[in-house]
Design a protein around this motif. Structure first.
Motif, short mmCIF file in Angstrom:
data_model
loop_
_atom_site.label_atom_id
_atom_site.label_comp_id
_atom_site.label_asym_id
_atom_site.label_seq_id
_atom_site.Cartn_x
_atom_site.Cartn_y
_atom_site.Cartn_z
N ARG A 409 0.83 -1.20 0.00
CA ARG A 409 0.00 0.00 0.00
C ARG A 409 0.87 1.26 0.00
O ARG A 409 0.57 2.25 -0.68
N ASP A 410 1.96 1.21 0.77
CA ASP A 410 2.88 2.34 0.80
C ASP A 410 3.52 2.57 -0.57
O ASP A 410 3.67 3.72 -1.02
N THR A 411 3.87 1.50 -1.25
CA THR A 411 4.46 1.63 -2.58
C THR A 411 3.48 2.28 -3.56
O THR A 411 3.86 3.16 -4.35
N ALA A 412 2.23 1.82 -3.51
CA ALA A 412 1.22 2.41 -4.39
C ALA A 412 1.02 3.88 -4.08
O ALA A 412 0.89 4.73 -4.99
N ALA A 413 1.04 4.23 -2.79
CA ALA A 413 0.86 5.63 -2.40
C ALA A 413 2.06 6.47 -2.85
O ALA A 413 1.91 7.61 -3.31
N GLN A 414 3.27 5.90 -2.72
CA GLN A 414 4.47 6.63 -3.14
C GLN A 414 4.49 6.83 -4.66
O GLN A 414 4.94 7.87 -5.15
N GLN A 415 4.02 5.83 -5.39
CA GLN A 415 3.95 5.98 -6.85
C GLN A 415 2.95 7.08 -7.22
O GLN A 415 3.22 7.91 -8.11
N VAL A 445 11.12 2.52 -0.73
CA VAL A 445 10.07 1.61 -0.30
C VAL A 445 9.99 0.40 -1.22
O VAL A 445 9.64 -0.72 -0.79
N GLN A 446 10.32 0.56 -2.50
CA GLN A 446 10.35 -0.59 -3.41
C GLN A 446 11.42 -1.59 -2.98
O GLN A 446 11.19 -2.81 -2.99
N GLN A 447 12.58 -1.09 -2.60
CA GLN A 447 13.65 -1.98 -2.12
C GLN A 447 13.27 -2.65 -0.82
O GLN A 447 13.53 -3.84 -0.62
N THR A 448 12.63 -1.88 0.06
CA THR A 448 12.19 -2.47 1.34
C THR A 448 11.16 -3.57 1.12
O THR A 448 11.18 -4.61 1.80
N LEU A 449 10.26 -3.37 0.16
CA LEU A 449 9.24 -4.37 -0.14
C LEU A 449 9.88 -5.65 -0.68
O LEU A 449 9.50 -6.76 -0.26
N ILE A 450 10.84 -5.53 -1.56
CA ILE A 450 11.52 -6.72 -2.10
C ILE A 450 12.25 -7.46 -0.99
O ILE A 450 12.21 -8.69 -0.90
N THR A 451 12.92 -6.71 -0.12
CA THR A 451 13.63 -7.34 0.99
C THR A 451 12.67 -8.06 1.92
O THR A 451 12.95 -9.19 2.38
N ALA A 452 11.52 -7.46 2.22
CA ALA A 452 10.54 -8.09 3.10
C ALA A 452 9.99 -9.36 2.47
O ALA A 452 9.77 -10.38 3.17
N ARG A 453 9.73 -9.34 1.17
CA ARG A 453 9.24 -10.55 0.50
C ARG A 453 10.27 -11.67 0.56
O ARG A 453 9.93 -12.84 0.79
N THR A 454 11.55 -11.31 0.39
CA THR A 454 12.60 -12.33 0.48
C THR A 454 12.71 -12.87 1.89
O THR A 454 12.84 -14.08 2.10
#
Length: 495
Positions: A409-415, A445-454
């Motif tokens: 949701r944060d990524t979508a808001a940042q975009q 936030v995109q990098q944080t999202l990828i890290t969290a998924r991993t």
């Protein structure tokens, strides 16, 4: 002969008896259940995901846990070629050989010998002026230590427990290898996703820089706007090189686990978001870990070995009885060895009783008791560590889904923020600083999202290992014995 028969019968009846204390498994120093409530209260189900259907981790084959065909082949390669796993199996074989060495001391030894003894005696000491004497001998020698007090039996039990401990260590190494390959593979996929985001950010930043540069050349943009646009572009370019390096190193680490170069004909793999690992493996009870975790069983076997060593130390205070005998023929000439009347035999029982050892036996017994206390502590620590591994995995499993949903949701808001900031800048409402900040925040936030998924996927892999999964290849397979050689082990032995 009657006395010898009675002694042998008594020895056989006494075999198997030891002076080791009765073994009692220490109580598990953990609670009866895993933590509940708080972060443990929300555990993911299998809605829309690959379900374990209530099967315990130890009964789930790794080919069923990992659905990525590329990852499955990599794990299979590692199980065949990884050098650490090969050393672990060789350690099992070495421990087995050591056990056979100790066990052989329970049985009599028998050997054959033939010899000649030739000597000269001074004339004034000889009889009938026979200064040269010859003696030829052919016969059998036998010796046997009668283990009345269980010293050798205790040493055999100790060696057997050490053998099983090594076998369980090998099992733990194999389970760990499956987890390590999967985790490292996820690191490579994470690097791919980070590179994709960084390339996208670099392209966007380069396009923005081109636009700002054109505006600067036309006098409609300030030098500050141009510098800010260049900052984002150069930062993304630097990150790209760093992530390219990280990906290459992640592949190198994966190749080391595989034990051979990465083949070119690997099947196509799934992206990070398509791994679809099992998310609902039941944790069971902490007591289940005693039979599912090979590291706990290894620690218990080391405790059993220390317990058996006490029996050997106690037996050292008592007499040891050895029987030595020989039977053959003796003759002063080689041709007379097998003539009538040349038979010879000897029988020499020996009893050795320790009287004064300078306190050595007592110190050995004290040492054996101390070593057992150490192994008890190690066993309890193994249980506590296993409990923590599972509890940590459950805590993470109960929070990652909500964390990732919030980051999405944060990524979508940042975009959306970046799009609006870019529009306002182009309309002359805001400065370029708003675009710069929005672009940097989106990239972060995109990098944080990828890290969290991993991390979420890595936690599921670690939890699968912590619950004892990874030993069998397919669900429903009959588990191999911990000391059984696999197909890859047989190939190594043949080589």
């Amino acid at each position: 002969m009657r006395r010898l028969t009675l002694i042998a019968t008594a020895a056989i009846l006494a075999s198997g008896c030891t002076m080791a204390p009765k073994y009692e498994r220490p109580a598990a120093p953990v609670t009866a259940n895993f933590p509940t409530g708080g972060v443990y209260a929300t555990q993911p189900g299998a809605a829309g995901a690959h379900s374990a259907e209530g099967v315990a981790a130890a009964d789930i084959g790794w080919r069923d846990f990992f659905v990525d065909a590329r990852l499955q082949q990599l794990i299979d390669m590692a199980l065949k070629n990884n050098r650490d796993l090969r050393v672990a199996m060789l350690n099992v074989q070495a421990a087995q050989a050591q056990y056979r060495i100790v066990r052989s001391e329970l049985f009599p030894t028998l050997g054959a010998q033939a010899g000649q003894n030739k000597a000269r005696t001074p004339r004034d000491l000889s009889f009938f002026n026979q200064t040269i004497s010859n003696q030829y001998s052919v016969g059998l020698n036998a010796s046997w230590e009668i283990d009345l007090f269980g010293r050798v039996q205790s040493l055999k039990d100790q060696a057997l427990a050490k053998y099983f401990a090594t076998a369980y260590a090998r099992k733990a190494a194999e389970i760990s290898l499956v987890s390590q390959v999967a985790t490292q593979y996820l690191q490579v996929l994470q690097a791919d996703d980070l590179l994709a985001v960084t390339r996208q950010t670099l392209k966007s930043a380069s396009d923005s820089y081109g636009i700002v540069k054109l505006q600067f050349d036309n006098g409609t943009a300030s030098d500050l706007d141009l510098s800010q646009a260049q900052t984002v572009m150069e930062s993304a370019a630097a990150n790209l090189q760093s992530q390219e390096r990280a990906r290459a190193q992640a592949v190198n680490a994966l190749v080391l686990l595989l034990g051979e170069p990465m083949p070119a004909d690997l099947p196509g793999g799934l992206p990070l978001g398509g791994q679809n690992l099992l998310t609902d493996i039941p944790a069971g009870l902490p007591s289940d870990l005693l039979l599912r975790r090979p590291d706990i069983m290894e620690a218990e076997q080391n405790l059993l070995a220390a317990n058996a060593n006490i029996g050997a130390a106690r037996a050292a205070f008592f007499p040891s009885i050895s029987l030595t005998g020989n039977f053959g023929t003796l003759s002063p000439t080689l041709g007379g060895l097998f003539k009538a009347g040349s038979a010879a035999w000897g029988f020499a029982p020996t009893i050795t009783l320790p009287i004064f050892e300078g306190g050595q036996n007592l110190a050995n017994l004290d040492l054996a008791h101390i070593q057992k206390k150490i192994e008890v502590a190690q066993y309890e620590k193994a249980i506590q560590s296993a409990f923590r591994d599972v509890a940590d995995g459950l805590a993470a499993r109960g929070t990652y889904d909500q964390q990732i949903a919030a980051l999405e949701r944060d990524t979508a808001a940042q975009q959306r923020r970046l799009d609006l900031s870019t529009l306002r800048y182009r309309q002359g409402v805001d400065s370029y600083l708003g675009v710069l900040t929005a672009q940097q925040d989106l990239y972060s936030v995109q990098q944080t999202l990828i890290t969290a998924r991993t991390q979420r996927l890595s936690n599921l892999v670690t939890l699968y290992q912590a619950l004892g999964g990874g030993w069998i290849e397919r669900t429903g397979d009959q588990p191999r014995a911990v000391d059984a050689a696999s197909a890859s082990d047989a190939r190594v032995s043949a080589g």
